[in-house]
Design a protein around this motif. Structure first.
Motif, PDB file in Angstrom:
ATOM      1  N   ASN A  24       1.007  -1.244   0.218  1.00 16.84           N
ATOM      2  CA  ASN A  24       0.082  -0.095  -0.018  1.00 16.84           C
ATOM      3  C   ASN A  24       0.787   1.311   0.185  1.00 16.84           C
ATOM      4  OD1 ASN A  24      -2.614  -1.515   0.021  1.00 16.84           O
ATOM      5  ND2 ASN A  24      -2.468  -1.660   2.251  1.00 16.84           N
ATOM      6  N   ARG A  25       2.037   1.211   0.623  1.00 15.94           N
ATOM      7  CA  ARG A  25       2.792   2.256   0.833  1.00 15.94           C
ATOM      8  C   ARG A  25       4.389   1.786   1.116  1.00 15.94           C
ATOM      9  NH1 ARG A  25      -1.830   3.596   2.644  1.00 15.94           N
ATOM     10  NH2 ARG A  25      -1.393   1.904   4.216  1.00 15.94           N
ATOM     11  N   ALA A 356     -12.241  -0.050   6.546  1.00 13.86           N
ATOM     12  CA  ALA A 356     -10.934   0.808   6.162  1.00 13.86           C
ATOM     13  C   ALA A 356     -10.873   1.439   4.742  1.00 13.86           C
ATOM     14  CB  ALA A 356      -9.726  -0.115   6.141  1.00 13.86           C
ATOM     15  N   LEU A 357     -10.488   2.456   4.518  1.00 13.90           N
ATOM     16  CA  LEU A 357     -10.443   3.108   3.406  1.00 13.90           C
ATOM     17  C   LEU A 357      -8.929   3.565   3.074  1.00 13.90           C
ATOM     18  CD1 LEU A 357     -13.460   5.517   3.787  1.00 13.90           C
ATOM     19  CD2 LEU A 357     -13.187   3.988   2.332  1.00 13.90           C
ATOM     20  N   GLU A 363      -4.375   6.139   4.823  1.00 19.13           N
ATOM     21  CA  GLU A 363      -5.369   5.145   5.050  1.00 19.13           C
ATOM     22  C   GLU A 363      -5.912   5.389   6.551  1.00 19.13           C
ATOM     23  OE1 GLU A 363      -5.574   0.258   5.241  1.00 19.13           O
ATOM     24  OE2 GLU A 363      -3.766   1.003   4.294  1.00 19.13           O
ATOM     25  N   PHE A 364      -7.351   4.813   6.563  1.00 19.14           N
ATOM     26  CA  PHE A 364      -7.821   5.050   7.881  1.00 19.14           C
ATOM     27  C   PHE A 364      -8.812   3.639   8.027  1.00 19.14           C
ATOM     28  CE2 PHE A 364     -11.735   6.332  10.391  1.00 19.14           C
ATOM     29  CZ  PHE A 364     -11.133   6.459  11.783  1.00 19.14           C
ATOM     30  N   ASP A 387     -11.851  -0.118  17.767  1.00 17.38           N
ATOM     31  CA  ASP A 387     -10.383  -0.007  17.601  1.00 17.38           C
ATOM     32  C   ASP A 387     -10.394   0.957  16.197  1.00 17.38           C
ATOM     33  OD1 ASP A 387      -9.953  -1.987  15.043  1.00 17.38           O
ATOM     34  OD2 ASP A 387     -11.173  -2.895  16.396  1.00 17.38           O
ATOM     35  N   ILE A 388      -9.175   1.878  16.146  1.00 13.55           N
ATOM     36  CA  ILE A 388      -9.180   2.643  15.154  1.00 13.55           C
ATOM     37  C   ILE A 388      -7.603   2.378  14.666  1.00 13.55           C
ATOM     38  CG2 ILE A 388     -10.840   4.334  15.771  1.00 13.55           C
ATOM     39  CD1 ILE A 388      -8.694   6.039  16.992  1.00 13.55           C
ATOM     40  N   GLY A 389      -7.437   2.739  13.182  1.00 19.39           N
ATOM     41  CA  GLY A 389      -6.188   2.783  12.913  1.00 19.39           C
ATOM     42  C   GLY A 389      -5.651   3.646  11.662  1.00 19.39           C
TER      43      GLY A 389
END
Length: 394
Positions: A24-25, A356-357, A363-364, A387-389
């Motif tokens: 992704n990165r 997730a986007l 990306e969130f 939970d968040i990322g």
């Protein structure tokens, strides 16, 4: 319009197939955080009501294993370098905490159904908790067809509480005499004295421990990858020398008639709190797990991920138990990911839905979990987690 929709449906899987081996990165920084709690009786909506109504006649029957409460929280900051599908490395630092309280079934039965003559109620309470800080790095490389990952870490237990002693005995005799005995002795270990809040960073760092996590993945078929992991293999333990002890006991003997008439004395119950030195060796929970990644359509569009692990965790009264579960994930062109799954982790059933986007540079993700120590109640909101990322890079 219909032709456009058909083209989109055909284009997304094709794009996913083209990009499935591309990270992704290549470089990213990120943050993860989460919190959850669970119990095996009350729903979350009941807890926040102004007035809680309990059906005492059913409560003891519903709580065959007592009343349990679980909580956990975690956060982590990461810096990752993903250099294609061959290898990568990164740094991380964060905090992880969990704890549980268990009121035995005999106490629930006594409180909800009253006592029976000639019957003695006696049992132990369960209590355990831990808070860990950690930092370390990870590195992965593909050798032939096997991808290996190593993750050494240095950890410091900020709070560690296990194998606490809390016991009660209640007896009602035929002559109308009631006897109640209770005692507890709880040792809380920390890397610094609780009666002296001055922080000596060097002393705290010197009390930490180290462990390493290993993982291997092998593509058994084009659409099936199997994996195995060893989490928190001990290298050397943390050494906690500061102990805070809370202890107390009481004994009550009286006759039912005297109790009704108010002719009795409440026993003197003054808990003793004491700071002392000790020597507690602490390891983090160890886990041996296997898992799989199955893609029925040979692309990332749909992925099924079953997991199974054996866990060794001294914080619980049951120090050896199994984690298991399965997750289904829908991935649209690596832009939108939706996942849903059911898991049994740390003796708690968890039902999770996540979204997730990914917009390449940023990306969130967010996930919501309903959970409980009982399977059916995990669907009824007896516990809740979120939970968040966040990832940013290029």
């Amino acid at each position: 319009m219909k032709k456009t929709l058909v083209l989109i449906v055909l284009f997304l899987p094709a794009l996913s197939l083209w990009a499935q081996n591309k990270p992704n990165r290549f470089v990213e920084v990120g943050f993860d955080a989460g919190f959850s709690f669970a119990n095996n009786y009350l729903r979350t909506g009941d807890i926040f009501k102004e007035t809680i109504t309990l059906d005492l006649s059913k409560m003891a029957g519903d709580l065959k294993e007592g009343l349990s409460v679980f909580f956990d929280a975690h956060e982590a900051t990461v810096l990752n370098f993903n250099l294609g599908a061959t290898w990568g490395f990164g740094l991380f630092a964060g905090m992880d905490s969990l704890g549980h309280i268990n009121i035995p079934q005999s106490m629930v039965e006594l409180l909800t159904q009253g006592n029976e003559l000639h019957k003695t109620y006696s049992d132990d309470f369960g209590l355990g908790a831990a808070v860990f800080l950690e930092t370390g790095f990870w590195a992965s490389a593909r050798i032939r067809r096997i991808k290996f990952t190593v993750r050494p870490a240095y950890f410091i237990p900020l709070v560690y509480l296990d194998k606490s002693r809390a016991h009660y005995t209640f007896a009602a005799k035929a002559d109308g005499t009631i006897a109640v005995i209770g005692n507890y002795d709880v040792d809380i270990f920390t890397p610094l004295p609780l009666d002296d809040l001055s922080i000596d960073a060097g002393s705290i760092l010197g009390k930490g421990g180290a462990d390493i996590s290993l993982r291997a993945e092998y593509p058994l078929f084009r659409n099936l990858v199997i994996g195995g992991s060893l989490t928190h293999i001990p290298i050397f333990p943390a050494q906690l020398s500061d102990k805070y002890t809370m202890s107390g006991s009481f004994e009550f003997n009286s006759n039912i008639e005297d109790i009704i008439n108010g002719d009795y004395e409440i026993p003197d119950f003054e808990p003793a709190n004491e700071s002392d030195t000790g020597n507690r060796v602490v390891f983090r929970p160890f886990k041996f797990g296997i898992d799989a990644v199955y893609r029925p359509f040979y692309i990332r569009l749909l992925t099924i991920k079953p997991t199974l692990a054996l866990v060794f965790n001294n914080i619980y009264n049951m120090p050896i138990y199994a984690d298991f579960g399965v997750t289904g994930e829908l991935n649209l062109a690596r832009i939108l990911r939706v996942d849903a799954g059911t898991h049994y982790e740390d003796l708690v059933w968890k039902q999770r839905v996540g979204l997730a986007l990914n917009f390449r540079i940023i990306e969130f993700g967010i996930g919501v979990t309903t959970q409980s120590q009982q399977f059916l109640k995990s669907f009824q909101g007896a516990g809740f987690g979120i939970d968040i990322g966040l990832r940013m890079g290029f």
